[in-house]
Design a protein around this motif. Structure first.
Motif, mmCIF file in Angstrom:
data_model
loop_
_atom_site.group_PDB
_atom_site.id
_atom_site.type_symbol
_atom_site.label_atom_id
_atom_site.label_comp_id
_atom_site.label_asym_id
_atom_site.label_seq_id
_atom_site.Cartn_x
_atom_site.Cartn_y
_atom_site.Cartn_z
ATOM 1 N N GLY A 167 -21.224 2.069 22.354
ATOM 2 C CA GLY A 167 -21.403 0.949 22.409
ATOM 3 C C GLY A 167 -20.611 -0.349 21.643
ATOM 4 O O GLY A 167 -21.552 -0.914 21.388
ATOM 5 N N ALA A 168 -19.451 0.491 21.603
ATOM 6 C CA ALA A 168 -18.851 -1.036 21.302
ATOM 7 C C ALA A 168 -18.293 -2.366 22.206
ATOM 8 O O ALA A 168 -19.123 -1.933 23.558
ATOM 9 C CB ALA A 168 -17.147 -0.394 21.076
ATOM 10 N N ASP A 169 -17.960 -3.401 21.643
ATOM 11 C CA ASP A 169 -17.786 -4.435 22.520
ATOM 12 C C ASP A 169 -16.554 -4.432 23.497
ATOM 13 O O ASP A 169 -16.019 -4.986 24.264
ATOM 14 C CB ASP A 169 -17.816 -5.549 21.916
ATOM 15 N N GLY A 170 -15.536 -3.221 23.333
ATOM 16 C CA GLY A 170 -14.523 -3.705 23.563
ATOM 17 C C GLY A 170 -13.511 -2.560 23.034
ATOM 18 O O GLY A 170 -13.767 -2.207 21.873
ATOM 19 N N TYR A 171 -11.919 -1.998 23.788
ATOM 20 C CA TYR A 171 -11.099 -1.098 22.878
ATOM 21 C C TYR A 171 -10.061 -2.344 23.843
ATOM 22 O O TYR A 171 -9.192 -2.026 24.212
ATOM 23 C CB TYR A 171 -11.487 0.357 23.339
ATOM 24 N N ALA A 172 -8.873 -1.680 22.312
ATOM 25 C CA ALA A 172 -7.524 -1.708 22.544
ATOM 26 C C ALA A 172 -6.241 -1.390 22.679
ATOM 27 O O ALA A 172 -6.661 -0.513 21.646
ATOM 28 C CB ALA A 172 -7.211 -3.530 21.991
ATOM 29 N N PRO A 173 -5.390 -0.891 23.496
ATOM 30 C CA PRO A 173 -4.650 0.220 23.242
ATOM 31 C C PRO A 173 -3.708 0.332 22.554
ATOM 32 O O PRO A 173 -2.861 0.686 21.531
ATOM 33 C CB PRO A 173 -4.170 0.654 24.322
ATOM 34 N N ASP A 174 -3.592 -1.779 22.197
ATOM 35 C CA ASP A 174 -2.307 -2.164 21.253
ATOM 36 C C ASP A 174 -2.658 -3.148 20.336
ATOM 37 O O ASP A 174 -3.929 -4.075 20.937
ATOM 38 C CB ASP A 174 -1.228 -1.754 21.856
ATOM 39 N N ALA A 175 -1.559 -3.664 19.231
ATOM 40 C CA ALA A 175 -2.184 -4.864 18.850
ATOM 41 C C ALA A 175 -1.597 -5.876 19.139
ATOM 42 O O ALA A 175 -2.815 -6.619 19.106
ATOM 43 C CB ALA A 175 -0.667 -4.696 17.367
ATOM 44 N N ALA A 176 -1.415 -6.569 20.813
ATOM 45 C CA ALA A 176 -1.199 -7.061 21.250
ATOM 46 C C ALA A 176 -2.891 -8.065 22.030
ATOM 47 O O ALA A 176 -3.577 -8.770 22.249
ATOM 48 C CB ALA A 176 0.313 -7.651 22.170
#
Ligand code: B1M
Length: 210
Positions: free
Chosen positions: A190-199
């Motif tokens: 239930g997170a709002d988003g995932y990012a694979p890298d810092a940018a």
């Protein structure tokens, strides 16, 4: 090449000595401090973000650029007031309970600060109660959690549950990342988003609070 383009290029090169002299030169010639930040320092860091995402720049180079940009910001900062420099948003970030990995998190912090976000970095080994306390204290729009171990990633779910229990879940967006994390896991907990890298994390944060 304009002064701004030249400053941006020096940031991209990670040349913090060059940034210092070029920024000072621009201040001395009476250029607007906000323009020095936006069109020079941040413009350079934006290019770094794009190149890092594309795999054309690597972690040490990004860190050099972030350091160069910070050197310039430190020179310009005394010339501007808080109201002149609107923040892009506020995020509390930490590496989750039981996890001491922080190199990637630091990179996320640097990229986001470069993009104008105000960051409260809680550090490593942060338990759900500490995230909750920080939300109450700092009232951020976003919580960012980093995990590098398959054994610690479930603490992200525990933090989200703790936020729900305290009635705070609706007041913050939760974004997560780290090597073992996936989009499917983000959806599952239930997170709002995932990012694979810092940018990508920076782009994601802009998107979730837009
Ligand atoms: Co550890 N470690 N480590 N380690 N370590 C890994 C993660 C591991 C994959 C190595 C391996 O076995 N191949 C493995 C995990 C296995 C697993 O769970 N599947 C592992 C292990 C097992 C361990 C220990 C348990 C080892 C031991 O003691 N037996 C132990 C655990 C300690 C603990 O945390 N309690 C341990 C310890 C350590 C060191 C302390 C020695 C050191 C950490 C130093 C530090 O961070 N200050 C370390 C390191 C350096 C690594 C590796 C080699 C490198 C991690 C790293 O910094 N990558 C790692 C192996 C690997 O990944 N190749 C490994 C570079 C960094 C830029 O990438 O962190 O992925 P990353 O961050 C990226 C993205 O993931 C993303 O953006 C970043 C930049 O683009 N991202 C986010 C990260 N956080 C984000 C948050 C976001 C969004 C994006 O939103 C909020």
């Amino acid at each position: 090449m304009s002064d701004f383009e030249s400053l941006a290029q020096i940031v991209i090169n990670g040349d913090f000595v060059g940034v210092k002299s070029q920024t000072q030169k621009m201040i001395d010639s009476g250029l607007d401090p906000i323009e020095i930040i936006n069109q020079g320092l941040m413009a350079g860091m934006n290019v770094v973000g794009v190149r890092f995402k594309a795999g054309d720049m690597y972690v040490p180079e990004v860190m050099m650029s972030a350091r160069a940009m910070s050197t310039g910001i430190e020179l310009v900062k005394p010339l501007i007031t808080d109201k002149d420099m609107p923040t892009a948003g506020k995020m509390v970030i930490g590496t989750v309970k039981g996890d001491l990995h922080d190199i990637g998190k630091k990179l996320v912090v640097m990229m986001m600060e470069s993009a104008g976000f105000e960051i409260i970095d809680l550090g490593v080994d942060i338990d759900p109660a500490t995230f909750v306390k920080a939300v109450k204290e700092h009232n951020p729009q976003i919580i960012g959690m980093s995990a590098l171990l398959t054994t610690t990633m479930l603490s992200m779910r525990d933090t989200i549950e703790a936020l729900k229990k305290e009635g705070l879940r609706e007041s913050v967006k939760v974004i997560i990342g780290g090597a073992p994390i996936t989009q499917a896991f983000a959806v599952q907990i239930g997170a709002d988003g995932y990012a694979p890298d810092a940018a990508t994390a920076t782009d994601l944060c802009r998107r979730v609070i837009a």
